[in-house]
Motif scaffolding. Structure first.
Motif, short mmCIF file in Angstrom:
data_model
loop_
_atom_site.label_atom_id
_atom_site.label_comp_id
_atom_site.label_asym_id
_atom_site.label_seq_id
_atom_site.Cartn_x
_atom_site.Cartn_y
_atom_site.Cartn_z
N SER A 129 9.21 2.76 -5.30
CA SER A 129 9.92 2.60 -4.02
C SER A 129 10.16 1.12 -3.71
O SER A 129 9.89 0.66 -2.59
CB SER A 129 9.12 3.25 -2.89
OG SER A 129 8.91 4.63 -3.14
N LEU A 130 10.65 0.43 -4.68
CA LEU A 130 10.83 -1.02 -4.53
C LEU A 130 11.87 -1.34 -3.46
O LEU A 130 12.86 -0.62 -3.29
CB LEU A 130 11.23 -1.65 -5.86
CG LEU A 130 10.06 -1.83 -6.83
CD1 LEU A 130 10.55 -2.03 -8.25
CD2 LEU A 130 9.20 -3.01 -6.40
N LYS A 131 11.62 -2.44 -2.76
CA LYS A 131 12.50 -2.90 -1.69
C LYS A 131 13.01 -4.29 -2.04
O LYS A 131 12.35 -5.02 -2.80
CB LYS A 131 11.71 -2.98 -0.38
CG LYS A 131 11.03 -1.69 0.03
CD LYS A 131 10.18 -1.90 1.27
CE LYS A 131 9.46 -0.63 1.69
NZ LYS A 131 8.61 -0.84 2.90
N PRO A 132 14.14 -4.69 -1.47
CA PRO A 132 14.64 -6.05 -1.74
C PRO A 132 13.61 -7.13 -1.40
O PRO A 132 13.56 -8.16 -2.08
CB PRO A 132 15.86 -6.14 -0.83
CG PRO A 132 16.36 -4.74 -0.74
CD PRO A 132 15.11 -3.89 -0.71
N GLU A 133 12.77 -6.88 -0.40
CA GLU A 133 11.77 -7.88 -0.03
C GLU A 133 10.63 -7.98 -1.04
O GLU A 133 9.76 -8.84 -0.92
CB GLU A 133 11.20 -7.59 1.37
CG GLU A 133 10.74 -6.16 1.58
CD GLU A 133 11.80 -5.31 2.27
OE1 GLU A 133 12.98 -5.39 1.88
OE2 GLU A 133 11.41 -4.53 3.18
N ASP A 134 10.61 -7.10 -2.04
CA ASP A 134 9.64 -7.23 -3.13
C ASP A 134 10.12 -8.22 -4.19
O ASP A 134 9.37 -8.54 -5.12
CB ASP A 134 9.41 -5.87 -3.81
CG ASP A 134 8.72 -4.87 -2.89
OD1 ASP A 134 9.14 -3.69 -2.89
OD2 ASP A 134 7.78 -5.27 -2.18
N THR A 135 11.34 -8.70 -4.05
CA THR A 135 11.87 -9.68 -5.00
C THR A 135 11.03 -10.94 -4.97
O THR A 135 10.82 -11.55 -3.91
CB THR A 135 13.33 -10.02 -4.65
OG1 THR A 135 14.13 -8.85 -4.83
CG2 THR A 135 13.85 -11.15 -5.53
N LYS A 144 0.82 -1.20 0.00
CA LYS A 144 0.00 0.00 0.00
C LYS A 144 0.86 1.25 0.00
O LYS A 144 1.83 1.35 0.74
CB LYS A 144 -0.91 0.01 1.23
CG LYS A 144 -2.16 -0.83 1.09
CD LYS A 144 -3.03 -0.73 2.33
CE LYS A 144 -4.25 -1.60 2.22
NZ LYS A 144 -5.07 -1.57 3.46
N GLY A 145 0.48 2.20 -0.85
CA GLY A 145 1.22 3.45 -0.93
C GLY A 145 2.42 3.40 -1.86
O GLY A 145 2.99 4.44 -2.18
N ARG A 146 2.80 2.19 -2.28
CA ARG A 146 3.95 2.05 -3.18
C ARG A 146 3.56 1.49 -4.54
O ARG A 146 4.15 1.85 -5.55
CB ARG A 146 5.01 1.14 -2.55
CG ARG A 146 5.55 1.63 -1.22
CD ARG A 146 6.73 0.78 -0.75
NE ARG A 146 6.34 -0.62 -0.53
CZ ARG A 146 6.90 -1.65 -1.15
NH1 ARG A 146 7.86 -1.44 -2.04
NH2 ARG A 146 6.51 -2.88 -0.88
N PHE A 147 2.58 0.60 -4.55
CA PHE A 147 2.13 -0.03 -5.79
C PHE A 147 0.76 0.53 -6.18
O PHE A 147 -0.06 0.83 -5.32
CB PHE A 147 2.00 -1.54 -5.62
CG PHE A 147 3.30 -2.28 -5.44
CD1 PHE A 147 4.49 -1.63 -5.23
CD2 PHE A 147 3.31 -3.67 -5.50
CE1 PHE A 147 5.68 -2.33 -5.07
CE2 PHE A 147 4.49 -4.39 -5.36
CZ PHE A 147 5.67 -3.71 -5.13
N THR A 148 0.54 0.62 -7.50
CA THR A 148 -0.76 1.06 -8.01
C THR A 148 -1.20 0.13 -9.13
O THR A 148 -0.44 -0.09 -10.09
CB THR A 148 -0.68 2.50 -8.54
OG1 THR A 148 -0.24 3.38 -7.50
CG2 THR A 148 -2.06 2.96 -9.03
N ILE A 149 -2.39 -0.40 -9.00
CA ILE A 149 -2.94 -1.26 -10.03
C ILE A 149 -3.96 -0.46 -10.84
O ILE A 149 -4.72 0.34 -10.30
CB ILE A 149 -3.58 -2.54 -9.43
CG1 ILE A 149 -3.93 -3.54 -10.52
CG2 ILE A 149 -4.79 -2.21 -8.55
CD1 ILE A 149 -4.30 -4.93 -9.99
N SER A 150 -3.94 -0.66 -12.15
CA SER A 150 -4.87 0.04 -13.02
C SER A 150 -5.19 -0.86 -14.21
O SER A 150 -4.56 -1.91 -14.39
CB SER A 150 -4.27 1.37 -13.51
OG SER A 150 -3.08 1.13 -14.25
#
Length: 123
Positions: A84-90, A64-70
């Protein structure tokens, strides 16, 4: 229904990527489309979903707040803008579509799975 995902890749932490998923076939049967992801050694988890009209979205707390779906209804395509990707998004990200009246926020509600696309975030 066939789902074709694209847009994964390697990015540094803090960077952005956009995933796309194009639906084809009996798309009139789709209620909502979204994304799940699976990191190495972890279970597959819900990321985000949008209903077919585009009027409603749901996100996992972790994005939330970092990803947007459309979605682009003319192209039967759903997008996931990841900032604002983080290593844990891998993870391997899977495009999904649901057929029932409930958005596919759990694996049991997913009717169709696309092939995965790898997202790697380096620290």
């Amino acid at each position: 229904v066939q789902l074709q995902a694209s847009g994964g890749g390697l990015v540094q932490a803090g960077g952005s990527l956009r995933l796309s998923c194009a639906a084809s076939g009996r798309t009139f049967s789709i209620y909502g489309m979204g994304w799940f992801r699976q990191a190495p050694g972890k279970e597959r988890e819900f990321v985000a979903v949008i209903n077919w009209s585009g009027s409603s979205t749901i996100y996992a707390d972790s994005v939330k707040g970092r990803f947007t779906i459309s979605r682009d209804s003319a192209k039967n395509t759903v997008y996931l803008q990841m900032n604002s990707l983080k290593p844990e998004d891998t993870a391997v990200y899977y495009c999904t579509a649901g057929r029932t009246g409930s958005p596919p926020t759990t694996a049991s509600l997913v009717a169709y799975w696309g092939q995965g696309t790898q997202v790697t975030v380096s620290s």
